[in-house]
Design an enzyme around this catalytic site. Structure first.
Site, PDB file in Angstrom:
ATOM      1  N   ASP A 168       0.842  -1.196   0.000  1.00 33.20           N
ATOM      2  CA  ASP A 168       0.000   0.000   0.000  1.00 33.20           C
ATOM      3  C   ASP A 168       0.878   1.247   0.000  1.00 33.20           C
ATOM      4  O   ASP A 168       1.955   1.252  -0.597  1.00 33.20           O
ATOM      5  CB  ASP A 168      -0.932  -0.040   1.219  1.00 33.20           C
ATOM      6  CG  ASP A 168      -2.282   0.596   0.932  1.00 33.20           C
ATOM      7  OD1 ASP A 168      -2.326   1.827   0.791  1.00 33.20           O
ATOM      8  OD2 ASP A 168      -3.282  -0.133   0.852  1.00 33.20           O
ATOM      9  N   HIS A 209      -3.862   5.045   4.434  1.00 36.52           N
ATOM     10  CA  HIS A 209      -4.621   3.885   3.950  1.00 36.52           C
ATOM     11  C   HIS A 209      -3.989   2.561   4.389  1.00 36.52           C
ATOM     12  O   HIS A 209      -4.652   1.676   4.936  1.00 36.52           O
ATOM     13  CB  HIS A 209      -4.703   3.964   2.429  1.00 36.52           C
ATOM     14  CG  HIS A 209      -5.661   3.010   1.804  1.00 36.52           C
ATOM     15  ND1 HIS A 209      -5.262   1.829   1.216  1.00 36.52           N
ATOM     16  CD2 HIS A 209      -7.004   3.060   1.656  1.00 36.52           C
ATOM     17  CE1 HIS A 209      -6.318   1.191   0.730  1.00 36.52           C
ATOM     18  NE2 HIS A 209      -7.384   1.923   0.989  1.00 36.52           N
ATOM     19  N   SER A 387     -11.655  -1.593   0.200  1.00 40.38           N
ATOM     20  CA  SER A 387     -10.344  -1.457   0.834  1.00 40.38           C
ATOM     21  C   SER A 387     -10.365  -1.974   2.260  1.00 40.38           C
ATOM     22  O   SER A 387      -9.348  -2.446   2.770  1.00 40.38           O
ATOM     23  CB  SER A 387      -9.906   0.009   0.847  1.00 40.38           C
ATOM     24  OG  SER A 387      -9.477   0.420  -0.418  1.00 40.38           O
TER      25      SER A 387
END
Length: 550
Positions: A168, A209, A387
């Site tokens: 990520d 994230h 996600s």
């Protein structure tokens, strides 16, 4: 009364037992005897040969009187075991029950009862946001609307010995929730070319994230901070690759980085979800995925978990996502807290399963760790989209691998297929030739940690992978307008199957080349001999598709 086609035989067994032997007496269950704590004695009586007539009940009464006690009857179904209680109003009684019972010829064993300390083995954590993690423990009345993981934890299956790497924008490994389980050996920063995957703050404040995904997987429990991960006993690594220009070679390195340390690769990203983009791994990325399942994890194969995509509101379809439709990945979609497909969730034939994430405006999102950079708190209640679903699935795979480390990448896919639960009756469920229900909205169903782990414990590995490839079919015909259609058929003969060695069908991969002025008007359907249909080319794109076994 209608006559029977066969003679009716009635056999009556008469059981007679000598009443002189109380150990063989049959009786209804007795109510549980009770006594004041500290005043009760359990005894086992011996029926001596010198005894004539009578019963054990009478013997128990006799022994109790001699010890200054009362018999409160047989203990459950334990023949010869009785509960004797001290008579409360005989405080001046000089008899000591233990001495009397120890010397009595008809007492085989005696013990004064005490209060036993027993704790309920329910999982409790002092992490402040754990009660808000509805996806782990749902307190609402809707049955089955959590991942059913607490029973797995109670059996000490927490992902121990398994490493999940989050590919990520980085992982803040110094965070209180991440640091105890952080795996530096499995981590790397491909954007800065150094071993530290720490995210870099940017002007948009969106490089949190990867940290959020890592927290979902392996946030440490009982540290009085934020929340708990699905596999809180596992280790979590980070590969920072999304915070800068991404090339095919970088992606290939990411998919195979430290693949003898990292067992599961969690990838919550993909091509643009705009309903127009058709893209996926390029040649090096494709080769790395294939190499990972062949050579990763000491030959059992790296497990690649990918998010299906968030382009549902744009009618995007995850069949046009080359990561989602690869046979080497576990494609995970999302459902909301009520088990329904959210507005953003994409549909596709390559969907393997779904798990929980955010929904509409009034529905809850996922609570997880967050970075503490840019003045953030280190905790969030707003992780959303597919996600958030993919890391939950990656954590559940870690639980499976602790229970059975030798599972191959294909074993994981098979177990998901067998154990995923069908729950939304409004979805487009179809049954394939193997008897499994599949939906373009939910794959084979909702992931259930309890079912996954228990199936993993007893799973027998699937045979080696073999394949069959048809010749190229050419059809130089014009595609007719709806409702007419152009049909191409290929028959796989029994002889061809024997030659290939195939016994079961896992995936069907279809590659098409079509010349058409308006791609969005095309719809491509795979029709299986069982009668099941897979929409492998929805209106809006076209390129290369792989679908689950039909």
């Amino acid at each position: 009364m209608a006559s029977s086609l066969f003679p009716l035989h009635v056999i009556v067994f008469v059981l007679t037992l000598p009443s002189a032997h109380p150990l063989l007496q049959l009786s209804s269950p007795l109510p549980a005897p009770t006594c004041e704590p500290g005043h009760s004695w359990a005894v086992q009586l011996r029926w001596g040969l010198e005894q004539e007539g009578g019963s054990l009940d009478e013997l128990a009464n006799q022994v109790a009187r001699e010890a200054g006690m009362e018999s409160h009857g047989q203990i459950g179904h334990l023949n010869g075991h009785y509960l004797l209680c001290r008579v409360q109003d005989e405080e001046g009684d000089p008899r000591v029950p233990g001495e009397v019972l120890g010397a009595h010829p008809n007492v085989l064993w005696h013990s004064q009862e005490g209060i036993l300390r027993r704790a309920k083995r329910a999982m409790t954590f002092n992490d402040p946001q754990y009660p808000s993690q509805w996806h782990l423990v749902s307190l609402r009345s809707v049955h089955g609307m959590d991942i059913n993981v607490t029973g797995v934890w109670e059996r000490d299956i927490t992902g121990a010995g398994v490493t999940v790497v989050v590919v990520d924008d980085g992982v803040q490994h110094t965070l209180e929730d991440i640091q105890p389980n952080y795996c530096p050996e499995g981590s790397y920063d491909l954007n800065s070319n150094d071993p530290d995957p720490m995210p870099h703050p940017d002007t948009r404040n969106d490089n949190h994230h990867g940290t959020r995904c890592a927290g979902e997987i392996a946030a440490a429990p009982n540290n009085s901070f934020c929340a708990v991960g699905v596999a809180y006993g596992s280790r979590v690594a980070g590969i920072r690759v999304l915070d800068g220009p991404l090339t095919d070679s970088m992606e290939a390195v990411a998919f195979n980085k430290h693949y003898q340390i990292n067992d599961v690769y969690s990838c919550s990203w993909g091509p643009d979800d705009d309903g127009r983009t058709v893209d996926g791994p390029h040649p090096l990325g494709k080769a790395a995925l294939q190499h990972g399942v062949i050579a990763g994890r000491k030959g059992f194969g790296s497990i690649f978990v990918v998010a299906s995509g968030n382009g549902g509101q744009y009618n995007d379809n995850c069949n046009y996502d080359g990561y989602a439709n690869s046979i080497y990945t576990v494609t995970v979609g999302a459902v909301d807290e009520n088990g329904r497909k959210p507005f953003y969730a994409e549909e596709c034939a390559s969907m393997l399963a779904v798990t929980f994430s955010s929904g509409g405006r009034h529905l809850r999102s996922i609570v997880t760790s967050d970075w503490s950079l840019q003045h953030a708190s280190g905790c969030t209640e707003g992780h959303t989209g597919t996600s958030a679903a993919a890391p939950l699935a990656a954590g559940m795979v870690a639980l499976m691998l602790q229970a059975r480390p030798c599972l191959s990448w294909r074993d994981i896919q098979h177990i998901i297929t067998y154990t995923a639960t069908r729950y939304d009756t409004e979805a487009d469920w179809e049954m394939n030739g193997a008897g499994f229900h599949h939906s373009h909205k939910h794959g084979f169903g909702l992931l259930n940690a309890w079912r996954l782990v228990n199936a993993a414990k007893v799973w027998e590995s699937v045979p080696f992978l073999v394949s069959y490839q048809s010749p190229i079919l050419k059809e130089l015909e014009t595609i007719p307008a709806y409702p007419n259609k152009l049909t191409l058929t290929w028959n796989v003969t029994a002889a061809a199957l024997r030659q290939s060695g195939m016994q079961t069908l896992e995936h069907v991969s279809v590659t098409v080349t079509i010349t058409h002025p308006r791609r969005g008007n095309l719809e491509i359907v795979l029709l299986c001999p069982s009668g099941m249909t897979s929409l492998i080319g929805a209106r809006g794109g076209g390129h290369e598709w792989a679908v689950p076994a039909q």
